[in-house]
Every structure is written in structure tokens, then in C-alpha cells.
Design a protein around this motif. Structure first.
Motif, PDB file in Angstrom:
ATOM      1  N   SER A 356     -21.952  46.983  11.845  1.00 61.02           N
ATOM      2  CA  SER A 356     -22.693  46.091  10.949  1.00 61.02           C
ATOM      3  C   SER A 356     -24.108  46.603  10.704  1.00 61.02           C
ATOM      4  CB  SER A 356     -22.744  44.689  11.566  1.00 61.02           C
ATOM      5  OG  SER A 356     -23.515  43.820  10.781  1.00 61.02           O
ATOM      6  N   SER A 360     -25.666  47.664   7.034  1.00 64.28           N
ATOM      7  CA  SER A 360     -26.880  47.010   6.528  1.00 64.28           C
ATOM      8  C   SER A 360     -27.973  48.026   6.254  1.00 64.28           C
ATOM      9  CB  SER A 360     -27.372  45.969   7.533  1.00 64.28           C
ATOM     10  OG  SER A 360     -26.412  44.962   7.731  1.00 64.28           O
ATOM     11  N   HIS A 361     -28.131  48.997   7.168  1.00 66.31           N
ATOM     12  CA  HIS A 361     -29.165  50.019   6.994  1.00 66.31           C
ATOM     13  C   HIS A 361     -28.892  50.873   5.758  1.00 66.31           C
ATOM     14  CE1 HIS A 361     -32.365  52.694   8.187  1.00 66.31           C
ATOM     15  NE2 HIS A 361     -31.539  53.733   8.190  1.00 66.31           N
ATOM     16  N   ILE A 363     -27.091  50.100   3.069  1.00 63.99           N
ATOM     17  CA  ILE A 363     -27.254  49.318   1.850  1.00 63.99           C
ATOM     18  C   ILE A 363     -28.728  49.116   1.537  1.00 63.99           C
ATOM     19  CG2 ILE A 363     -26.903  47.030   0.857  1.00 63.99           C
ATOM     20  CD1 ILE A 363     -24.215  46.923   2.284  1.00 63.99           C
ATOM     21  N   SER A 364     -29.546  48.873   2.576  1.00 60.06           N
ATOM     22  CA  SER A 364     -30.983  48.665   2.343  1.00 60.06           C
ATOM     23  C   SER A 364     -31.645  49.914   1.776  1.00 60.06           C
ATOM     24  CB  SER A 364     -31.663  48.253   3.645  1.00 60.06           C
ATOM     25  OG  SER A 364     -31.697  49.327   4.568  1.00 60.06           O
ATOM     26  N   LEU A 365     -31.091  51.094   2.104  1.00 57.26           N
ATOM     27  CA  LEU A 365     -31.634  52.353   1.578  1.00 57.26           C
ATOM     28  C   LEU A 365     -31.022  52.730   0.233  1.00 57.26           C
ATOM     29  CD1 LEU A 365     -31.715  54.511   4.862  1.00 57.26           C
ATOM     30  CD2 LEU A 365     -33.625  53.353   3.741  1.00 57.26           C
ATOM     31  N   GLY A 366     -30.032  51.939  -0.196  1.00 58.29           N
ATOM     32  CA  GLY A 366     -29.381  52.250  -1.462  1.00 58.29           C
ATOM     33  C   GLY A 366     -28.460  53.450  -1.382  1.00 58.29           C
ATOM     34  N   ALA A 370     -21.999  47.897  -1.526  1.00 59.60           N
ATOM     35  CA  ALA A 370     -21.297  47.056  -0.565  1.00 59.60           C
ATOM     36  C   ALA A 370     -19.797  47.276  -0.583  1.00 59.60           C
ATOM     37  CB  ALA A 370     -21.616  45.583  -0.852  1.00 59.60           C
ATOM     38  N   HIS A 417     -30.534  52.576  14.767  1.00 61.84           N
ATOM     39  CA  HIS A 417     -30.124  52.015  13.478  1.00 61.84           C
ATOM     40  C   HIS A 417     -30.731  50.633  13.237  1.00 61.84           C
ATOM     41  CE1 HIS A 417     -27.086  55.207  13.862  1.00 61.84           C
ATOM     42  NE2 HIS A 417     -27.021  55.158  12.549  1.00 61.84           N
TER      43      HIS A 417
END
Length: 421
Positions: A356, A360-361, A363-366, A370, A417
């Protein structure tokens, strides 16, 4: 000076009467409640009794929250030391520095830089401490006992010459078996204390910990000093009035169960009723409680206790199992029923969190969307492969070793992470 959770040192002339009840306040740790204390049997070491103006005190209730003073029986001329006292007009305390002059004799001279830094009334019974070394805390080498001036004036600075005097730890140890024991090199196991302190403080540490604590060892003393950190304590063999019904009762104070269902859960914990329909759980707003089993192999029949502990593990309690000897009664069952399942479950939970956290990491960096997370879980996927290989290990000890290593690695991965570990 507190030397363990039950024992303090001061000067006999401070106590005045061997039958006196003293009121101890912890001026340098306001979080500790004051406590009454009496002279320990055999602890009146006054000069009139052929001693050295020392009183060994026994506290009426322990103060394990305080770190005991580390006693150092060695001292030498030129050693730089300090002492903190509460002289008149200095209610908040004053610290004076000096050097050991002569390191021989039953009273050791302490030279101050100036006469104004000679000890005075209010310092009697104070710990004389070394300057802390790199990576090593200050040690206590003696007890302030008196000062002397060559002109007999009331204040040190009113004399031409004035010196402080201390009673060294090694001299007190000659007179008191208690201090002899506490000043030995093996009196405490500080490495064990640090590991246990981390375990109690961090819910992400392994949920079941097994340790061997030989009776009378420094490790044993350190465990006793940290026992208050556990939310629940059970003493093997019924010591301290421990019983399985009492343990189940106290454990239910930490477990959320439906109203009116206390007896159903209590009976289930003791193995006399089936598991309740609603799964037992802990209160969500608190860290999981810790349970210390002190001397599991001192339990005459450990089987029922281990079954109770397995049910408490289902509820989420963390267990610290102290054996008095490796391979003692209940040793194999504790590993098979408690430790191995707990480590396997803990590794799986950390794997889920790592996956998880990686997603999340990323996705936050693009890095990924998802709906495309495959490459984002590369580390978790590698660890999952390692986890499957552990299942294939046939030797139980190899499996436990591999589990410990995997859990340590997963915790490091989570920190990298951005997940809590």
C-alpha cells in the motif's frame, strides 16, 4: 541516590535515627511521586557502628520509572567529578565540580577549583558523579559525606583551606552486600534494557518476543526494573498471586466486547466455551497492550496458560515470554503455538502495508495511474517471494531466523517508502 527501584543511599547523619521513617522526594525528576523509606535491615552503616556514615534505605513502594544510578567502584586521583546538593538558599539545587585528590582510604578528598565550590550543608548523601564519556553516561563513584576547613569556620570560603570528602562506592560495597551486588560489573544488562524498552515503545516490533532470563542475573534485575512497562504481568508458578482467571479478567479490560458478554468472553479465554460470534478486538484508539509472562517455565502445567495466551494473541495483545532457562517447560509449545504463527502473521501484515505504501508513493509522484500499479509494487513483490520461500523451510529454527530477517527488512522498506515501521 536511587540505586535500584527499591533502594536508595544517603548519609547516616542525614537519617539521624536507624528507626526513622524518611520522606524521599525526587528533586531532579518531578514526574516521580515522593515515597516513604526506612533503613534496610543491615543498612545502618554509621561511624558509631564501625561503619562509614552511610544508610541504605528501602523504599515502601518501588520507583522503576527512574533509571538507577550506575555505581562505579573504581576511582583515581585527578578524576573530574561533580555533585549536586540543595544548600540553604539554593532550593533548585547547585552543582559543584572538583577533582579526586587522593584515591586511597575510607574517606577520599575532593579538591574544588575554589573554596566557594567546596560542598556544604545540603550536600550530605549526594552522588559524586564522573563526567560523562562519549557514548557512556556519568557513573557514581561515591557519596558526599563532609567538608573540612582548617580554621573551623562555618563556611568553606571563610577558611584558609577547605576540602570536600566522599565515601567511595567500593568502601560502601565492603560494608553492604546489597551495594556489593549492585556495583558489580554484571549488576545490570543495559543492552537487554535497551532492546526491551524499544519493544515496549514500538507496536511495530515483533508481536511475540521470547527471551531467557536466568534467575539472579543482571538480565533478571533489568527485567524486574522494566516490568512496570507491561500493561499486564503474569508470574509463572503462581508467584505474586498470578492465576489464569485473574489474567483473563484483567485482559478483558483492554478488549472490546458487546455489553452483557463479559462472561462469554471470559469463559472463551479460559477454554470453557466456544469462541464468541463477534470476533474479539482491541480498542482502536490505543496501542495494543503488552503482556509479560515472567517465568513461563516455572508454571507447573504451562499448556492451559499457553492456550490462553494464544487466544489473547487472537485479540491482538503483544506477548513478552521470559523463560528462566532455554528449553524449559513449555519452550517448544511457546515457539510452535505462539511465536511462529505471530511472526508469520506480522510479516504478512507488514507486506500488505508495504504494498500500500509503495502504491501511494508512486501515485503521489505521478509515476503510475491508479489502474496500472504493477511496477509500483516491485519491492513488495520481491519480499512476497521471500515470504513464500520461508514456508518451504522444513527446519523450524531456520524458518524463525528467516522470519526475523524478513521482518527487519520489511520495516526498513517501510521507512524508505514513507510508511510507519
Amino acid at each position: 541516590m536511587l540505586v535500584d527501584q527499591y533502594t536508595a543511599l544517603t548519609c547516616a547523619h542525614v537519617v539521624r535515627d536507624p528507626d526513622a521513617v524518611m520522606w524521599l522526594e525526587f528533586a531532579e525528576n518531578r514526574d516521580l511521586e515522593p515515597v516513604a523509606a526506612r533503613v534496610l535491615p543491615g543498612g545502618w552503616l554509621s561511624e558509631a557502628e564501625g561503619g562509614e556514615d552511610v544508610a541504605v534505605l528501602r523504599l515502601e513502594s518501588p520507583r522503576p520509572q527512574a533509571r538507577p544510578a550506575p555505581l562505579e567502584p573504581r576511582l583515581w586521583g585527578g578524576m573530574e567529578v561533580s555533585a549536586t546538593g540543595y544548600a540553604e538558599g539554593f532550593d533548585e539545587g547547585m552543582t559543584l565540580w572538583g577533582r579526586i585528590s587522593g584515591a586511597s582510604g575510607e574517606r577520599v578528598q575532593l579538591d574544588a577549583v575554589a573554596k566557594a565550590e567546596v560542598v556544604r550543608a545540603g550536600f550530605s548523601g549526594a552522588a559524586v558523579c564522573t563526567r560523562p564519556d562519549e557514548g557512556r553516561p556519568a557513573r557514581v563513584v561515591g557519596l558526599v559525606v563532609s567538608w573540612r576547613g582548617d580554621m573551623g569556620e562555618l563556611l568553606p570560603e571563610d577558611n584558609r583551606l577547605a576540602f570536600s570528602y566522599l565515601i567511595p562506592v567500593d568502601r560502601i560495597a565492603e560494608l553492604s552486600p546489597v551495594i556489593q551486588e549492585l556495583s558489580s560489573p554484571n549488576a545490570w544488562d543495559h543492552g537487554f534494557e535497551e532492546r526491551l524498552t524499544r519493544w515496549f515503545a514500538d507496536p511495530d516490533e515483533e508481536p511475540v518476543k521470547i527471551t531467557v532470563v536466568p534467575p539472579g542475573s543482571g538480565k533478571d534485575r533489568s527485567l524486574r526494573h522494566l516490568r512496570h512497562r507491561a500493561d499486564l504481568v503474569y508470574r509463572g508458578g503462581g508467584r505474586g498471586g498470578s492465576s489464569r482467571p485473574d489474567l483473563a479478567d484483567h485482559a478483558l479490560e483492554h478488549i472490546a466486547f458487546p455489553p452483557g458478554q463479559y462472561l462469554a468472553y471470559w469463559d472463551w479465554l479460559l477454554g470453557t466455551r466456544r469462541r464468541p460470534a463477534q470476533a474479539p478486538a482491541l480498542a482502536a484508539d490505543r496501542p495494543p497492550p503488552t503482556l509479560l509472562i515472567d517465568g513461563l517455565d516455572e508454571e507447573p502445567e504451562p499448556g492451559p496458560l499457553i492456550e490462553l495466551l494464544a487466544r489473547l494473541r487472537e485479540c491482538g495483545l503483544r506477548l513478552l515470554l521470559a523463560f528462566r532457562q532455554a528449553g524449559g517447560t513449555g519452550w517448544t509449545a511457546a515457539y510452535e503455538v505462539l511465536l511462529r504463527p505471530a511472526l508469520l502473521g506480522h510479516a504478512d501484515a507488514l507486506l500488505t502495508r508495504l504494498k500500500s505504501a509503495e502504491i501511494s508513493h508512486a501515485i503521489s509522484l505521478g509515476v503510475v495511474g491508479a489502474d496500472s500499479i504493477g511496477p509500483a509494487t516491485e519491492t513488495a513483490d520481491r519480499r512476497q517471494t521471500e515470504r513464500r520461500l520461508i514456508n518451504e523451510l522444513m527446519d523450524p529454527q531456520q524458518q524463525l531466523t528467516a522470519l526475523h530477517e524478513l521482518i527487519s527488512t520489511l520495516r526498513a522498506d517501510l521507512r524508505r517508502h514513507g510508511g510507519r515501521a
